[in-house]
Design a protein around this motif. Structure first.
Motif, PDB file in Angstrom:
ATOM      1  N   ARG A  84       0.964  -1.216   0.108  1.00  0.00           N
ATOM      2  CA  ARG A  84       0.115   0.121   0.246  1.00  0.00           C
ATOM      3  C   ARG A  84       1.204   1.120  -0.310  1.00  0.00           C
ATOM      4  O   ARG A  84       0.198   2.175  -0.889  1.00  0.00           O
ATOM      5  N   CYS A  85       1.885   1.721   1.086  1.00  0.00           N
ATOM      6  CA  CYS A  85       2.554   2.283   1.074  1.00  0.00           C
ATOM      7  C   CYS A  85       3.126   2.840  -0.198  1.00  0.00           C
ATOM      8  O   CYS A  85       3.078   4.284  -0.387  1.00  0.00           O
ATOM      9  N   LEU A  86       3.729   1.749  -0.956  1.00  0.00           N
ATOM     10  CA  LEU A  86       4.843   1.608  -2.421  1.00  0.00           C
ATOM     11  C   LEU A  86       3.840   2.411  -3.631  1.00  0.00           C
ATOM     12  O   LEU A  86       3.713   3.587  -4.059  1.00  0.00           O
ATOM     13  N   ARG A  87       2.351   2.470  -3.454  1.00  0.00           N
ATOM     14  CA  ARG A  87       0.820   2.587  -4.312  1.00  0.00           C
ATOM     15  C   ARG A  87       1.205   4.290  -4.324  1.00  0.00           C
ATOM     16  O   ARG A  87       0.808   4.660  -5.044  1.00  0.00           O
ATOM     17  N   ILE A  88       0.484   4.339  -2.615  1.00  0.00           N
ATOM     18  CA  ILE A  88       0.104   6.372  -2.867  1.00  0.00           C
ATOM     19  C   ILE A  88       1.525   6.675  -2.740  1.00  0.00           C
ATOM     20  O   ILE A  88       1.264   7.633  -3.519  1.00  0.00           O
ATOM     21  N   LEU A  89       2.990   6.514  -2.787  1.00  0.00           N
ATOM     22  CA  LEU A  89       3.997   7.137  -3.198  1.00  0.00           C
ATOM     23  C   LEU A  89       4.374   7.159  -4.999  1.00  0.00           C
ATOM     24  O   LEU A  89       4.569   8.061  -5.772  1.00  0.00           O
ATOM     25  N   GLY A 155      12.022   5.418   5.566  1.00  0.00           N
ATOM     26  CA  GLY A 155      12.265   7.178   5.416  1.00  0.00           C
ATOM     27  C   GLY A 155      12.798   8.351   4.948  1.00  0.00           C
ATOM     28  O   GLY A 155      12.453   8.606   3.340  1.00  0.00           O
ATOM     29  N   PHE A 156      14.362   7.770   5.454  1.00  0.00           N
ATOM     30  CA  PHE A 156      15.186   9.319   5.005  1.00  0.00           C
ATOM     31  C   PHE A 156      15.533   8.897   3.694  1.00  0.00           C
ATOM     32  O   PHE A 156      15.580   9.580   3.015  1.00  0.00           O
ATOM     33  N   ALA A 157      16.021   7.665   3.720  1.00  0.00           N
ATOM     34  CA  ALA A 157      16.310   7.046   2.146  1.00  0.00           C
ATOM     35  C   ALA A 157      15.597   7.415   1.409  1.00  0.00           C
ATOM     36  O   ALA A 157      16.113   8.072   0.039  1.00  0.00           O
ATOM     37  N   VAL A 158      14.439   6.949   1.075  1.00  0.00           N
ATOM     38  CA  VAL A 158      13.266   7.243  -0.138  1.00  0.00           C
ATOM     39  C   VAL A 158      12.697   8.007   0.075  1.00  0.00           C
ATOM     40  O   VAL A 158      12.996   9.100  -1.179  1.00  0.00           O
ATOM     41  N   PRO A 179       8.412   6.492 -13.830  1.00  0.00           N
ATOM     42  CA  PRO A 179       8.541   4.679 -13.743  1.00  0.00           C
ATOM     43  C   PRO A 179       9.648   4.051 -12.511  1.00  0.00           C
ATOM     44  O   PRO A 179       9.233   3.506 -12.284  1.00  0.00           O
ATOM     45  N   LYS A 180      11.376   4.931 -13.760  1.00  0.00           N
ATOM     46  CA  LYS A 180      12.363   3.802 -13.080  1.00  0.00           C
ATOM     47  C   LYS A 180      12.670   4.410 -11.915  1.00  0.00           C
ATOM     48  O   LYS A 180      13.115   3.104 -11.357  1.00  0.00           O
ATOM     49  N   ALA A 181      12.240   5.454 -10.946  1.00  0.00           N
ATOM     50  CA  ALA A 181      12.635   5.959 -10.391  1.00  0.00           C
ATOM     51  C   ALA A 181      11.355   4.678  -8.787  1.00  0.00           C
ATOM     52  O   ALA A 181      11.813   4.700  -7.652  1.00  0.00           O
ATOM     53  N   LEU A 182      10.892   5.120 -10.062  1.00  0.00           N
ATOM     54  CA  LEU A 182       9.379   3.703  -8.652  1.00  0.00           C
ATOM     55  C   LEU A 182       9.982   2.958  -8.728  1.00  0.00           C
ATOM     56  O   LEU A 182      10.001   2.267  -6.950  1.00  0.00           O
ATOM     57  N   THR A 183      10.725   3.075  -9.167  1.00  0.00           N
ATOM     58  CA  THR A 183      10.998   1.042  -9.264  1.00  0.00           C
ATOM     59  C   THR A 183      12.243   0.969  -8.015  1.00  0.00           C
ATOM     60  O   THR A 183      12.291  -0.032  -7.548  1.00  0.00           O
ATOM     61  N   LEU A 184      13.541   1.627  -7.992  1.00  0.00           N
ATOM     62  CA  LEU A 184      14.134   1.979  -7.137  1.00  0.00           C
ATOM     63  C   LEU A 184      14.290   2.160  -5.723  1.00  0.00           C
ATOM     64  O   LEU A 184      14.127   1.212  -4.908  1.00  0.00           O
ATOM     65  N   VAL A 185      12.991   2.722  -5.724  1.00  0.00           N
ATOM     66  CA  VAL A 185      11.795   3.180  -4.187  1.00  0.00           C
ATOM     67  C   VAL A 185      11.466   1.675  -3.648  1.00  0.00           C
ATOM     68  O   VAL A 185      11.914   1.243  -2.588  1.00  0.00           O
ATOM     69  N   GLN A 186      10.699   0.723  -4.973  1.00  0.00           N
ATOM     70  CA  GLN A 186      10.368  -0.204  -4.889  1.00  0.00           C
ATOM     71  C   GLN A 186      11.039  -1.489  -3.868  1.00  0.00           C
ATOM     72  O   GLN A 186      11.009  -1.925  -2.909  1.00  0.00           O
ATOM     73  N   GLN A 187      12.311  -1.437  -5.158  1.00  0.00           N
ATOM     74  CA  GLN A 187      13.192  -2.398  -4.859  1.00  0.00           C
ATOM     75  C   GLN A 187      13.873  -2.035  -2.584  1.00  0.00           C
ATOM     76  O   GLN A 187      14.262  -2.603  -2.233  1.00  0.00           O
ATOM     77  N   LEU A 188      14.137  -0.679  -2.866  1.00  0.00           N
ATOM     78  CA  LEU A 188      14.624  -0.303  -1.845  1.00  0.00           C
ATOM     79  C   LEU A 188      13.648  -1.053  -0.499  1.00  0.00           C
ATOM     80  O   LEU A 188      14.023  -1.229   0.544  1.00  0.00           O
ATOM     81  N   GLU A 190      10.590  -2.828  -0.384  1.00  0.00           N
ATOM     82  CA  GLU A 190      10.326  -4.132  -0.172  1.00  0.00           C
ATOM     83  C   GLU A 190      11.934  -5.361   0.021  1.00  0.00           C
ATOM     84  O   GLU A 190      11.504  -5.440   0.869  1.00  0.00           O
ATOM     85  N   GLY A 191      13.195  -4.532  -0.070  1.00  0.00           N
ATOM     86  CA  GLY A 191      14.727  -5.351   0.346  1.00  0.00           C
ATOM     87  C   GLY A 191      14.395  -5.325   2.067  1.00  0.00           C
ATOM     88  O   GLY A 191      15.103  -5.855   2.648  1.00  0.00           O
ATOM     89  N   VAL A 192      14.399  -3.942   2.667  1.00  0.00           N
ATOM     90  CA  VAL A 192      14.221  -3.317   3.811  1.00  0.00           C
ATOM     91  C   VAL A 192      12.855  -3.888   4.543  1.00  0.00           C
ATOM     92  O   VAL A 192      13.229  -4.901   6.002  1.00  0.00           O
ATOM     93  N   LEU A 193      11.816  -4.517   4.146  1.00  0.00           N
ATOM     94  CA  LEU A 193      10.497  -4.926   4.725  1.00  0.00           C
ATOM     95  C   LEU A 193      10.215  -6.081   4.566  1.00  0.00           C
ATOM     96  O   LEU A 193       9.396  -6.713   3.609  1.00  0.00           O
ATOM     97  N   GLN A 194      11.182  -6.846   5.374  1.00  0.00           N
ATOM     98  CA  GLN A 194      10.905  -8.659   4.814  1.00  0.00           C
ATOM     99  C   GLN A 194       9.909  -9.357   6.035  1.00  0.00           C
ATOM    100  O   GLN A 194       9.039  -8.811   6.408  1.00  0.00           O
TER     101      GLN A 194
END
Length: 205
Positions: A84-89, A155-158, A179-188, A190-194
């Motif tokens: 949800r947070c990624l779609r909102i962002l 949050g700071f990193a995003v 859209p490419k920026a969003l992919t980077l945010v998603q990977q960051l 999703e990689g941290v929120l395990q």
């Protein structure tokens, strides 16, 4: 009786959206006060700009959150598995990069606008980080996730990643990179929120 500060801030936000330079003399006259009174009420021009930009950002974030709720209710992930947070962002970032007034501000007042937007002790970035942390924390709680780092750091990193890509793209007129920026945010994110792993208390067979 003079207008309250929030009314002045909303007026300034409207000027930015209409691609009109913030002129403190004009704004003071609009509300029937002197520039000295305006300063006491909302601060100098940069502070007023910061409050106006945050008002716009906060409104956009709230609308993005409402959009998710209208589409998915209380779900934590969409049909594609996105948090949800990624779609909102995504909704928020798309609104920012396509806002003509924001692009106009960065083009015509780049030094002051960037200073106001990215100052770590200013009126915009700390609030934006706090809003990101709140979005992340809600998903962590609702989805039972285990962050690999504290959410303030994430949050700071995003936000800093969004700053680096969104603002530079808007200034350069290359918003198709978002859209490419969003992919980077998603990977960051999703990689941290395990997802927590279930522990087999019986041990190995």
């Amino acid at each position: 009786m003079h207008a309250p500060a929030d009314e002045i801030v909303q007026y300034a936000a409207g000027l930015i959206r209409e691609r009109v330079r913030l002129d403190t003399s004009e704004i003071a006259a609009r509300f029937g006060m002197s520039r000295t009174t305006l300063f006491r009420r909302v601060g100098n021009r940069e502070k007023l700009m910061g409050e106006a930009l945050w008002w716009l950002a906060d409104r956009t974030l709230r609308r993005a959150d409402d959009r998710w709720e209208e589409q998915y209710g209380s779900a934590v992930r969409d049909e594609k598995g996105w948090l949800r947070c990624l779609r909102i962002l995504e909704y928020y970032g798309t609104a920012v990069v396509t806002e003509p007034g924001f692009a106009w501000l960065l083009e015509n007042e780049q030094p002051v606008a960037m200073r106001v937007l990215t100052d770590p002790d200013g009126l915009v970035q700390p609030r934006l980080i706090a809003a990101h942390v709140a979005l992340l924390a809600r998903d962590v709680a609702d989805a039972g996730l285990t962050p690999l780092v504290d959410l303030q750091t994430l949050g700071f990193a995003v936000v800093r990643l969004e700053d680096a890509i969104i603002y530079s793209d808007v200034m350069a007129g290359h918003t198709e990179h978002f859209p490419k920026a969003l992919t980077l945010v998603q990977q960051l994110v999703e990689g941290v929120l395990q997802v927590p792993r279930e522990v087999d208390e019986a041990g190995p067979a």
